[in-house]
Scaffold this motif. Structure first.
Motif, PDB file in Angstrom:
ATOM      1  N   ASN A  10       0.804  -1.212   0.000  1.00 46.98           N
ATOM      2  CA  ASN A  10       0.000   0.000   0.000  1.00 46.98           C
ATOM      3  C   ASN A  10       0.836   1.260   0.000  1.00 46.98           C
ATOM      4  N   GLY A  11       2.094   1.149   0.254  1.00 48.49           N
ATOM      5  CA  GLY A  11       2.987   2.293   0.260  1.00 48.49           C
ATOM      6  C   GLY A  11       4.406   1.808   0.147  1.00 48.49           C
ATOM      7  N   TYR A  12       5.243   2.635  -0.508  1.00 46.98           N
ATOM      8  CA  TYR A  12       6.617   2.187  -0.713  1.00 46.98           C
ATOM      9  C   TYR A  12       7.329   1.978   0.613  1.00 46.98           C
ATOM     10  N   TRP A  13       6.874   2.698   1.673  1.00 49.73           N
ATOM     11  CA  TRP A  13       7.534   2.545   2.973  1.00 49.73           C
ATOM     12  C   TRP A  13       7.329   1.150   3.540  1.00 49.73           C
ATOM     13  N   ASN A  14       6.241   0.464   3.151  1.00 55.55           N
ATOM     14  CA  ASN A  14       6.017  -0.904   3.622  1.00 55.55           C
ATOM     15  C   ASN A  14       7.109  -1.836   3.098  1.00 55.55           C
ATOM     16  N   LYS A  15       7.493  -1.624   1.860  1.00 54.33           N
ATOM     17  CA  LYS A  15       8.574  -2.412   1.259  1.00 54.33           C
ATOM     18  C   LYS A  15       9.870  -2.208   2.028  1.00 54.33           C
ATOM     19  N   TYR A  16      10.213  -0.949   2.270  1.00 52.29           N
ATOM     20  CA  TYR A  16      11.458  -0.650   2.949  1.00 52.29           C
ATOM     21  C   TYR A  16      11.378  -0.949   4.440  1.00 52.29           C
ATOM     22  N   ALA A  17      10.187  -0.827   5.023  1.00 52.05           N
ATOM     23  CA  ALA A  17      10.028  -1.157   6.443  1.00 52.05           C
ATOM     24  C   ALA A  17      10.250  -2.649   6.669  1.00 52.05           C
ATOM     25  N   TYR A  18       9.721  -3.463   5.764  1.00 58.62           N
ATOM     26  CA  TYR A  18       9.919  -4.902   5.888  1.00 58.62           C
ATOM     27  C   TYR A  18      11.394  -5.255   5.724  1.00 58.62           C
ATOM     28  N   LEU A  19      12.027  -4.646   4.733  1.00 59.09           N
ATOM     29  CA  LEU A  19      13.449  -4.892   4.511  1.00 59.09           C
ATOM     30  C   LEU A  19      14.266  -4.415   5.710  1.00 59.09           C
ATOM     31  N   LEU A  20      13.894  -3.257   6.252  1.00 53.94           N
ATOM     32  CA  LEU A  20      14.590  -2.732   7.434  1.00 53.94           C
ATOM     33  C   LEU A  20      14.472  -3.698   8.611  1.00 53.94           C
ATOM     34  N   SER A  21      13.286  -4.260   8.809  1.00 53.85           N
ATOM     35  CA  SER A  21      13.098  -5.181   9.937  1.00 53.85           C
ATOM     36  C   SER A  21      14.014  -6.397   9.816  1.00 53.85           C
ATOM     37  N   LEU A  22      14.228  -6.874   8.606  1.00 52.71           N
ATOM     38  CA  LEU A  22      15.090  -8.037   8.411  1.00 52.71           C
ATOM     39  C   LEU A  22      16.561  -7.688   8.631  1.00 52.71           C
ATOM     40  N   VAL A  23      16.963  -6.507   8.170  1.00 54.07           N
ATOM     41  CA  VAL A  23      18.344  -6.083   8.394  1.00 54.07           C
ATOM     42  C   VAL A  23      18.615  -5.955   9.892  1.00 54.07           C
ATOM     43  N   VAL A  88      23.895  -6.341   4.921  1.00 54.36           N
ATOM     44  CA  VAL A  88      23.404  -6.233   6.298  1.00 54.36           C
ATOM     45  C   VAL A  88      24.415  -5.410   7.075  1.00 54.36           C
ATOM     46  N   SER A  89      24.063  -4.169   7.379  1.00 50.45           N
ATOM     47  CA  SER A  89      25.012  -3.247   8.004  1.00 50.45           C
ATOM     48  C   SER A  89      24.268  -2.056   8.591  1.00 50.45           C
ATOM     49  N   PRO A  90      24.882  -1.336   9.526  1.00 49.31           N
ATOM     50  CA  PRO A  90      24.276  -0.102  10.046  1.00 49.31           C
ATOM     51  C   PRO A  90      24.038   0.932   8.941  1.00 49.31           C
ATOM     52  N   TRP A  91      24.906   0.953   7.940  1.00 51.07           N
ATOM     53  CA  TRP A  91      24.733   1.854   6.797  1.00 51.07           C
ATOM     54  C   TRP A  91      23.377   1.618   6.143  1.00 51.07           C
ATOM     55  N   SER A  92      23.005   0.355   5.966  1.00 47.16           N
ATOM     56  CA  SER A  92      21.739   0.018   5.326  1.00 47.16           C
ATOM     57  C   SER A  92      20.549   0.420   6.183  1.00 47.16           C
ATOM     58  N   VAL A  93      20.708   0.320   7.491  1.00 49.99           N
ATOM     59  CA  VAL A  93      19.646   0.769   8.399  1.00 49.99           C
ATOM     60  C   VAL A  93      19.407   2.258   8.199  1.00 49.99           C
ATOM     61  N   ARG A  94      20.465   3.042   8.184  1.00 45.45           N
ATOM     62  CA  ARG A  94      20.332   4.486   7.998  1.00 45.45           C
ATOM     63  C   ARG A  94      19.714   4.818   6.643  1.00 45.45           C
ATOM     64  N   LEU A  95      20.127   4.091   5.616  1.00 43.37           N
ATOM     65  CA  LEU A  95      19.592   4.323   4.276  1.00 43.37           C
ATOM     66  C   LEU A  95      18.082   4.114   4.237  1.00 43.37           C
ATOM     67  N   LEU A  96      17.615   2.992   4.750  1.00 42.86           N
ATOM     68  CA  LEU A  96      16.202   2.660   4.688  1.00 42.86           C
ATOM     69  C   LEU A  96      15.360   3.593   5.555  1.00 42.86           C
ATOM     70  N   VAL A  97      15.883   3.958   6.716  1.00 39.68           N
ATOM     71  CA  VAL A  97      15.154   4.877   7.591  1.00 39.68           C
ATOM     72  C   VAL A  97      14.984   6.233   6.906  1.00 39.68           C
ATOM     73  N   LYS A  98      16.041   6.728   6.296  1.00 39.10           N
ATOM     74  CA  LYS A  98      15.964   8.035   5.639  1.00 39.10           C
ATOM     75  C   LYS A  98      15.048   7.984   4.418  1.00 39.10           C
ATOM     76  N   ALA A  99      15.080   6.877   3.670  1.00 45.17           N
ATOM     77  CA  ALA A  99      14.217   6.744   2.499  1.00 45.17           C
ATOM     78  C   ALA A  99      12.745   6.753   2.897  1.00 45.17           C
ATOM     79  N   MET A 100      12.423   6.087   3.996  1.00 41.18           N
ATOM     80  CA  MET A 100      11.032   6.064   4.469  1.00 41.18           C
ATOM     81  C   MET A 100      10.608   7.413   5.039  1.00 41.18           C
ATOM     82  N   ALA A 101      11.548   8.113   5.678  1.00 38.04           N
ATOM     83  CA  ALA A 101      11.211   9.372   6.355  1.00 38.04           C
ATOM     84  C   ALA A 101      11.263  10.578   5.418  1.00 38.04           C
ATOM     85  N   LEU A 102      11.691  10.379   4.176  1.00 37.51           N
ATOM     86  CA  LEU A 102      11.897  11.497   3.262  1.00 37.51           C
ATOM     87  C   LEU A 102      10.688  12.438   3.151  1.00 37.51           C
TER      88      LEU A 102
END
Length: 266
Positions: A10-23, A88-102
């Motif tokens: 339903n939203g692109y953030w769902n895609k990245y939120a799911y990926l973020l949870s796995l990372v 799988v890295s802290p860098w990826s966590v920051r990337l996904l969080v910023k993409a969702m929060a944009l």
């Protein structure tokens, strides 16, 4: 290597939120138990050659590639997020969080129709994230089915059905599934019977050599007078830009390397 495939959300953030949870889940594990890389694959892709080992796309175990956390590809319209690799890295966590929060920290940005592509590209282009991403030839793992036909060849990893196909996308996917069921051997090939390994080896050789020339130029720039140093610095900046945004274009890398060498002191 972990492969993810999910349908439309339903939203692109769902895609990245799911990926973020796995990372985050992987980072919570002891280092020797973690998955190192995740391949995200949208549901508009069909795997046509399961014999290709996904690890062949990943950076070599060189010290100079340890900073690479994202491997993706681009179309003429920009970033393609139908399939991409994420470390799988802290860098990826920051990337996904910023993409969702944009949309929240900058509501003036128009994300357009392809919000997932636009948001991730916007963050990857930021100065803090650019060095962590590299772009590979799109046809390696984002090969398209177009209205004119399949742009790939036997032995390719997958086929992607872009939104531009509109209503014909679903029939195209159905036809491909029927084709793979009827003639699986036509499309399946061992990696040794494809050009993947040679193309991938060449890609990393070009990137490694270009980075080596950059290092040499940055070491020598202080030896030059102001005018020559300015020219060399401009050539250094251009090669950095090509590596960061178009590493998949070997001709452009060669030209940028040649230009840089022309300004280096003998």
């Amino acid at each position: 290597m972990h492969v993810l495939r999910r349908g439309v959300t339903n939203g692109y953030w769902n895609k990245y939120a799911y990926l973020l949870s796995l990372v985050v889940q992987e980072l919570a594990k002891p280092a020797d138990e973690r998955i190192e890389w995740i391949l995200w694959v949208d549901a508009n892709n069909i795997l046509i050659n399961p014999q290709i080992p996904l690890k062949i796309f990943l950076p070599p175990p060189d010290e100079q590639f340890k900073h690479v956390n994202f491997l993706g590809s681009k179309t003429t319209h920009g970033l393609n997020v139908g399939a991409f690799f994420l470390r799988v890295s802290p860098w990826s966590v920051r990337l996904l969080v910023k993409a969702m929060a944009l949309p929240m920290f900058d509501p003036t940005i128009d994300l357009g129709y392809n919000m997932d592509e636009t948001s991730l590209k916007y963050i990857l282009d930021e100065e803090n994230f650019r060095p962590g991403a590299l772009y590979q030839p799109r046809t390696w793992f984002n090969t398209l089915q177009t209205r004119e036909g399949f742009e790939g060849r036997s032995g390719d990893l997958l086929v992607q059905f872009p939104g531009g196909l509109e209503g014909s996308r679903w029939k195209g996917m159905s036809d491909w599934l029927a084709e793979l069921q009827s003639h699986p051997k036509k499309w399946e090939r061992s990696v040794g019977d494809t050009s993947y390994q040679s193309e991938i080896d060449q890609y990393w050789t070009f990137v490694r050599n270009a980075r080596g020339v950059l290092h040499d130029a940055e070491t020598k720039v202080n030896e030059l007078k102001d005018d020559a140093a300015d020219e060399l610095n401009n050539a250094i900046s251009y090669l950095k830009e090509v590596i960061a945004t178009e590493a998949f274009d070997q001709q452009k890398i060669e030209e940028a390397v040649m230009e840089l060498r022309n300004y280096m002191p003998q």
